[in-house]
Scaffold this active site. Structure first.
Site, PDB file in Angstrom:
ATOM      1  N   ARG A 126      31.494  35.543  27.516  1.00  0.00           N
ATOM      2  CA  ARG A 126      32.947  35.361  27.728  1.00  0.00           C
ATOM      3  C   ARG A 126      33.637  36.725  27.879  1.00  0.00           C
ATOM      4  O   ARG A 126      34.526  36.897  28.696  1.00  0.00           O
ATOM      5  CB  ARG A 126      33.588  34.618  26.553  1.00  0.00           C
ATOM      6  CG  ARG A 126      33.155  33.181  26.375  1.00  0.00           C
ATOM      7  CD  ARG A 126      33.754  32.229  27.356  1.00  0.00           C
ATOM      8  NE  ARG A 126      35.149  31.903  27.116  1.00  0.00           N
ATOM      9  CZ  ARG A 126      35.816  30.967  27.790  1.00  0.00           C
ATOM     10  NH1 ARG A 126      35.215  30.278  28.748  1.00  0.00           N
ATOM     11  NH2 ARG A 126      37.074  30.728  27.540  1.00  0.00           N
ATOM     12  N   ARG A 182      35.775  38.663  36.253  1.00  0.00           N
ATOM     13  CA  ARG A 182      36.853  37.862  36.849  1.00  0.00           C
ATOM     14  C   ARG A 182      37.973  38.727  37.444  1.00  0.00           C
ATOM     15  O   ARG A 182      38.813  38.190  38.182  1.00  0.00           O
ATOM     16  CB  ARG A 182      37.389  36.858  35.833  1.00  0.00           C
ATOM     17  CG  ARG A 182      36.406  35.705  35.643  1.00  0.00           C
ATOM     18  CD  ARG A 182      36.756  34.875  34.457  1.00  0.00           C
ATOM     19  NE  ARG A 182      36.156  33.554  34.523  1.00  0.00           N
ATOM     20  CZ  ARG A 182      36.347  32.625  33.591  1.00  0.00           C
ATOM     21  NH1 ARG A 182      37.108  32.871  32.544  1.00  0.00           N
ATOM     22  NH2 ARG A 182      35.780  31.443  33.715  1.00  0.00           N
ATOM     23  N   HIS A 242      31.566  30.685  35.413  1.00  0.00           N
ATOM     24  CA  HIS A 242      31.890  29.849  34.253  1.00  0.00           C
ATOM     25  C   HIS A 242      31.029  30.320  33.093  1.00  0.00           C
ATOM     26  O   HIS A 242      29.848  30.636  33.288  1.00  0.00           O
ATOM     27  CB  HIS A 242      31.576  28.373  34.544  1.00  0.00           C
ATOM     28  CG  HIS A 242      31.523  27.558  33.284  1.00  0.00           C
ATOM     29  ND1 HIS A 242      32.643  27.040  32.689  1.00  0.00           N
ATOM     30  CD2 HIS A 242      30.488  27.222  32.474  1.00  0.00           C
ATOM     31  CE1 HIS A 242      32.295  26.407  31.578  1.00  0.00           C
ATOM     32  NE2 HIS A 242      30.994  26.509  31.429  1.00  0.00           N
TER      33      HIS A 242
END
Ligand code: ATP
Ligand code: MG
Length: 246
Positions: free
Chosen positions: A102, A122, A147
């Site tokens: 993450r 991202r 993801h």
């Protein structure tokens, strides 16, 4: 080895990353050298409607949901090239796997990612306005390349959704498995235990399946309440099987 050492997370390299040839970049960011994590599973998936809806079930009903489904299925980035519509799915394993990935992925919104965490994966994503046929602005689609599971519960649900046990080497499996003793088929969203014309085989005797899937199939076949739906189990066992059910 304790459970924290074996923690697993699901990573999807989304169609926008594939289209922009960022797969190698993402994999090098996530490499064992940088993260101390190892691959436990890898597969190329043509994402069916059923799988997309199951994966993003928590977003059903939100304004951006239809475009999110089109996006993860590859319809947005490959409108005229259905053969290129795919996602690369990985299970990564190791201490703190969920949070580590993450962190490297960064904030959901690529603009926030650029502002607040330059250098994260991202930060290379984009935001696309969604408009209706009359050109009215409906909301944004966030094309954010990757993801990564958000927590332990999501990781288990998502890994079991995208991977069969046999996609993961036996010594790397984290969740309980069993050997199936029955046939289960899907026809018109109904479960059958014997073949009928037009039914699709989900599992057969001798198949190694997630124990939670088999328990769900047994309950659903008896018409009893189950922790998950027929579609949740079927979506995985039909991955890359056929496009007829789309
Ligand atoms: P992911 O689940 O893809 O790793 P995430 O956990 O950071 O992302 P979620 O809230 O689970 O974020 O949203 C899933 C996906 O839905 C996001 O990656 C993004 O593409 C899209 N999304 C989420 N929120 C919005 C929003 N408000 N507007 C448009 N798209 C959104
Ligand atoms: Mg999420």
């Amino acid at each position: 080895m304790n459970l924290t050492e074996l923690e697993q997370t699901l990573v999807l390299i989304k169609p926008d990353a594939l289209k922009n040839s960022l797969t190698g970049y993402v994999l090098s960011q996530l490499s064992e050298f940088h993260t101390a994590l190892r691959f436990a599973g890898a597969k190329i998936v043509q994402v069916s409607q059923m799988l997309a809806e199951e994966h993003y079930a928590e977003h059903r009903g939100k304004g951006f949901y239809p475009s999110l489904i089109e996006y993860i299925r590859g319809n947005v980035h490959y409108p005229n090239e259905p053969d290129k519509r795919r996602v690369v799915a990985f299970v990564y394993q190791g201490p703190g796997a969920i949070q580590k990935i993450r962190d490297i992925a960064g904030p959901t919104n690529p603009h926030n990612a650029r502002d607040n965490k330059p250098g994260c994966i991202r930060a290379l994503g984009t935001i696309v306005p969604i408009k209706d046929e009359a050109g009215n602005f409906l909301g944004d689609r966030m094309d954010n390349l990757i993801h990564a599971s958000a927590n332990l519960g999501d990781a288990e649900r998502e890994i079991k959704l995208w991977f069969r046990p046999v996609d993961i080497p036996p010594l790397m499996r984290l969740y309980a498995t069993v050997k199936c003793q029955e046939h289960y088929y899907l026809k018109n969203n109904q479960l059958l235990t014997s073949y009928e014309q037009g039914s699709l085989l989900l599992v057969a005797p001798g198949d190694i399946v997630w124990q939670s899937d088999l328990e769900a199939l047994q309950l659903l076949h008896k018409g009893l309440p189950s922790p998950c739906s027929i579609q949740t189990v079927a979506a995985k066992y039909l991955i890359n099987e056929s496009t007829e059910n789309d």
